[in-house]
Write a protein that holds these residues in place. Structure first.
Motif, mmCIF file in Angstrom:
data_model
loop_
_atom_site.group_PDB
_atom_site.id
_atom_site.type_symbol
_atom_site.label_atom_id
_atom_site.label_comp_id
_atom_site.label_asym_id
_atom_site.label_seq_id
_atom_site.Cartn_x
_atom_site.Cartn_y
_atom_site.Cartn_z
ATOM 1 N N UNK A 135 45.500 34.890 11.317
ATOM 2 C CA UNK A 135 46.124 35.042 12.633
ATOM 3 C C UNK A 135 45.376 34.246 13.710
ATOM 4 N N UNK A 136 44.070 34.077 13.537
ATOM 5 C CA UNK A 136 43.320 33.246 14.499
ATOM 6 C C UNK A 136 43.846 31.812 14.470
ATOM 7 N N UNK A 137 44.357 31.387 13.305
ATOM 8 C CA UNK A 137 44.867 30.016 13.192
ATOM 9 C C UNK A 137 46.168 29.841 13.977
ATOM 10 N N UNK A 138 46.888 30.951 14.151
ATOM 11 C CA UNK A 138 48.083 30.865 14.999
ATOM 12 C C UNK A 138 47.672 30.613 16.444
ATOM 13 N N UNK A 139 46.558 31.225 16.850
ATOM 14 C CA UNK A 139 46.036 30.959 18.194
ATOM 15 C C UNK A 139 45.653 29.486 18.295
ATOM 16 N N UNK A 140 44.893 29.006 17.299
ATOM 17 C CA UNK A 140 44.411 27.618 17.331
ATOM 18 C C UNK A 140 45.565 26.626 17.425
ATOM 19 N N UNK A 141 46.607 26.831 16.624
ATOM 20 C CA UNK A 141 47.640 25.790 16.545
ATOM 21 C C UNK A 141 48.504 25.715 17.788
ATOM 22 N N UNK A 142 48.390 26.710 18.638
ATOM 23 C CA UNK A 142 49.134 26.649 19.900
ATOM 24 C C UNK A 142 48.525 25.634 20.872
ATOM 25 N N UNK A 143 47.342 25.115 20.537
ATOM 26 C CA UNK A 143 46.662 24.220 21.477
ATOM 27 C C UNK A 143 46.312 22.866 20.869
ATOM 28 N N UNK A 144 47.050 22.452 19.849
ATOM 29 C CA UNK A 144 46.871 21.139 19.221
ATOM 30 C C UNK A 144 45.408 20.739 19.097
ATOM 31 N N UNK A 145 44.603 21.504 18.374
ATOM 32 C CA UNK A 145 43.171 21.209 18.319
ATOM 33 C C UNK A 145 42.859 19.917 17.589
ATOM 34 N N UNK A 146 41.744 19.300 17.982
ATOM 35 C CA UNK A 146 41.218 18.131 17.267
ATOM 36 C C UNK A 146 40.464 18.604 16.020
ATOM 37 N N UNK A 147 39.715 19.710 16.165
ATOM 38 C CA UNK A 147 38.925 20.265 15.061
ATOM 39 C C UNK A 147 39.045 21.781 15.054
ATOM 40 N N UNK A 148 39.103 22.356 13.848
ATOM 41 C CA UNK A 148 38.981 23.806 13.683
ATOM 42 C C UNK A 148 38.086 24.026 12.461
#
Lengths: 245, 461
Positions: B311-324
């Motif tokens: 579910x944390x990855x759903x947060x991340x993908x909302x902001x087009x990250x360069x790195x996770x």
């Protein structure tokens, strides 16, 4: 030929950081020298975590102060590592052995994550604290086996302490296994959040906070905590200023 | 919906979707600590039978954390792409596992499907997959991001050069950076965890990193991993912020523990985009996650730690990250007890991140009280290399002297490239060649180290 001899220009760089710099432009796999040195450091850290504290020696080192020994609900090291919740609570049969105060302060010493730290550095810190608190109504010293920081809350609450000072072995790093930390909690109650504590960390004699300085810092914090009735984010540590003056 | 399975004459019943998910998860200490792990080994497999037959559509109607009280759940449900999900509408979790392993699932179809999957669907399918499945499917994905370098291309492996210093000494940090560059590290980011989070200190570190990057014209990005609100303040006063960092988790309450909300992250992303510092792209966020973070913040809602991590990855993908990246073995042995659990979790995190469309990297690491060592890290690094991880974190000699934990060394990064045949990011590879650093070994012309040290402000005094 060692790395250091090959590139003397790098010697100055190595002194700038405790990091395990390679600084070999020729590269290649890690040297056997560095692999074994790393393994030895890791082995020492693991041993510091898993070996038991010599509680008899610790008790003897504290001198004449009255001591009570208790155990957490974590029966052994394996459980302790897996279940921090059990390390924060007193074994039920030990809870009744604690005298009901009231006391101004109670000092607890726990193994935490480093037997080395407790075996090596606790005597000086504990005797220093007992001396510093000679004017306070101080409860017996409690030695807590398989204890986390939070076990001090239950001990302090049961003993009617206004404040508990928890001295505990810190998680060993590769470079150092003997560091102690001290946590101060006013009005200790089971479930006190960590934000309500002050912490004095990195207490050891290998370039850290010496026992003498740590005792002075803890003493300053304890006096201010008792006066203001607060620990944690509400109590700012200005002891350095006072110590210099 | 009744969640039950009869195995060997014994009926295994589960009260909720969250309970099935938790019970189906490979054994780990965090779920035991939370009291939600399977009651027996047979119970664990029974839960997997239940999951296998569960329709994917079930996850759109039965959420594990309440919609009303959790903004991460609202983000997941409200941003679900029904069109991308259409091909999977009639599948069960078991069908999805089979499809992922089939030839129909390739880089293109997986990328197209990413926004149709919810984190819970992907977490569920991962629980039905063996380690080799997690590797095989992740290896088919391609998630490419760009800022000054391009990360995530097939056949490439990038590294974060992590030159931490216990007191943020700028020269000590520069010495560690030099060590890393000599070994070809730093194409994902040169990223410092500061010992002190003060705005002034972080700003000083950023200027030093930016100065180095410009002096050597390195096609990479820098980052000081301080709280997102600090980065916003630094950007406001003109500091050189390339990537905005933040630790995130899979529930609103856990994120509140980190002092962040979705709207704060949005604000930070917009501020960083406004700086237009990227040269080949605009992806400017850097997130770290880790199984167990919500449990440690008492914000887990009875949901297993691997599902919450997804579910944390759903947060991340909302902001087009360069790195996770997940900091997999860093959270502690009360969440992942030993090498086996860390390795499994590392593969799960990488798989789930990639399937959900993230540029997933990994901090292949452990703390001293985890029952693990460098052999376990070699195993995980090797498996992640095979799975096509976007980047890993590297420090001098595997020993982070600021955070007191062990991750990969610069040599390990080179070893991963060598055994998986992967090369650095193309822009960085070109730079290494220009600097005479592209290949190690006795045949290489030794770069003029004293000149390099002088340009880094490290000349002997």
């Amino acid at each position: 030929m060692s790395e250091i001899d090959k590139h003397p220009a790098f010697n100055a760089l190595r002194r700038l950081t405790p990091a395990r710099l390679r600084l070999d432009p020729e590269g290649g796999p890690a040297t056997l020298e560095s692999v074994l040195d790393f393994q030895l450091s890791h082995a020492k850290a693991r041993d510091a975590i898993w070996k038991p504290v010599d509680w008899e020696a610790v008790e003897a080192g504290i001198g004449g102060a009255e001591v009570i020994r208790v155990h957490s609900r974590a029966e052994d090291r394996g459980v302790y590592i897996r279940r921090p919740d059990l390390g924060r609570r007193l074994r039920e049969r030990d809870a009744d052995t604690l005298p009901e105060g009231p006391f101004d302060a109670v000092i607890v010493l726990a193994d935490g994550l480093s037997a080395d730290a407790v075996n090596t550095n606790s005597a000086e810190v504990m005797t220093g604290l007992v001396g510093a608190f000679s004017d306070l109504k101080l409860g017996p010293i409690v030695l807590a086996e398989q204890g986390r920081v939070g076990i001090g809350d239950e001990i302090g609450e049961r003993m009617g302490a206004k404040l508990v000072v928890m001295v505990i072995g810190e998680r060993p790093g590769l470079s150092l296994t003997t560091s102690l930390g001290a946590y101060l909690t006013i009005n200790p109650r089971v479930g006190t959040p960590d934000s309500s504590r002050n912490c004095v960390s990195n207490i050891h004699n290998s370039g850290g906070l010496s026992a003498e300085k740590a005792v002075a810092k803890i003493d300053w914090l304890v006096r201010h905590a008792l006066k203001l009735g607060v620990t944690g984010v509400g109590l700012k540590d200005n002891s350095d200023k006072i110590l210099i003056e | 919906m009744k969640f039950e399975h009869i195995a060997g004459g014994e009926t295994h019943a589960f009260a909720s979707l969250a309970q099935v998910m938790a019970a189906a998860t490979p054994l780990r200490s965090g779920d035991e600590l939370a009291g939600i792990a399977a009651s027996s080994e047979a119970n664990r497999v029974a839960a997997r039978y239940v999951l296998a037959d569960l329709p994917l559509t079930h996850f759109l109607n039965d959420v594990v954390v309440p919609y009303e009280s959790d903004e991460v759940t609202r983000l997941i449900i409200d941003s679900h792409d029904a069109e991308a999900f259409a091909p999977f509408r009639s599948m069960t979790v078991g069908d999805l596992r089979n499809w992922l392993l089939s030839d129909a699932a390739d880089a293109v179809s997986l990328a197209k499907a990413a926004r149709g999957f919810t984190p819970e669907m992907i977490a569920a399918v991962s629980k039905l997959m063996r380690n080799q499945d997690l590797i095989a499917v992740a290896a088919k994905t391609e998630v490419i991001t760009r800022f000054r370098s391009t990360v995530g291309l097939k056949g490439r492996l990038s590294t974060r050069l992590q030159p931490n210093h216990p007191s943020d000494d700028l020269r000590g940090i520069a010495a560690a950076i030099l060590d890393g560059l000599l070994q070809g590290s730093g194409d994902a980011v040169i990223g410092i965890n500061p010992a002190s989070d003060s705005i002034q200190n972080c700003t000083d570190l950023l200027w030093a990193l930016d100065g180095l990057r410009q002096e050597f014209d390195i096609p990479t990005q820098s980052c000081v991993l301080t709280h997102v609100t600090n980065s916003m303040e630094i950007m406001e006063s003109g500091g050189p912020v390339d990537l905005v960092f933040q630790s995130i988790a899979g529930t609103q309450a856990a994120n509140e523990g980190f002092g962040v909300t979705l709207s704060i992250l949005k604000e930070a992303q917009e501020a960083a985009l406004g700086l237009k510092r990227g040269t080949v792209g605009t992806d400017c966020m850097y997130f770290e996650t880790g199984q167990g973070a919500p449990l440690s913040a008492d914000a887990h809602h009875g949901v297993d730690q691997q599902t919450l991590e997804a579910r944390a990855y759903a947060v991340a993908r909302a902001f087009d990250p360069f790195l996770v990246n997940s900091v997999v073995g860093f959270i502690g042995p009360e969440y992942l007890y030993n090498g086996k659990q860390v390795i499994r979790a590392g593969l799960e995190d990488h798989f789930c991140g990639k399937l959900l469309g993230l540029p997933m990297g990994m901090d292949v690491c452990y703390t001293n009280h985890v029952d693990a060592d460098q052999d376990d890290m070699d195993t995980l690094a090797c498996l992640l290399g095979a799975a096509g991880v976007n980047f890993v974190i590297c420090v001098p000699g595997s020993d982070d002297v600021m955070l007191s934990y062990q991750t990969l060394s610069f040599e390990d990064g080179r070893w991963m490239r060598s055994i998986s045949g992967a090369r650095p990011a193309p822009e960085f590879e070109g730079w290494l060649a220009r600097m005479g650093l592209e290949q190690m070994g006795p045949d290489r012309a030794i770069p003029d180290m004293s000149a390099m040290m002088k340009r880094m402000g490290l000349a002997a005094e």
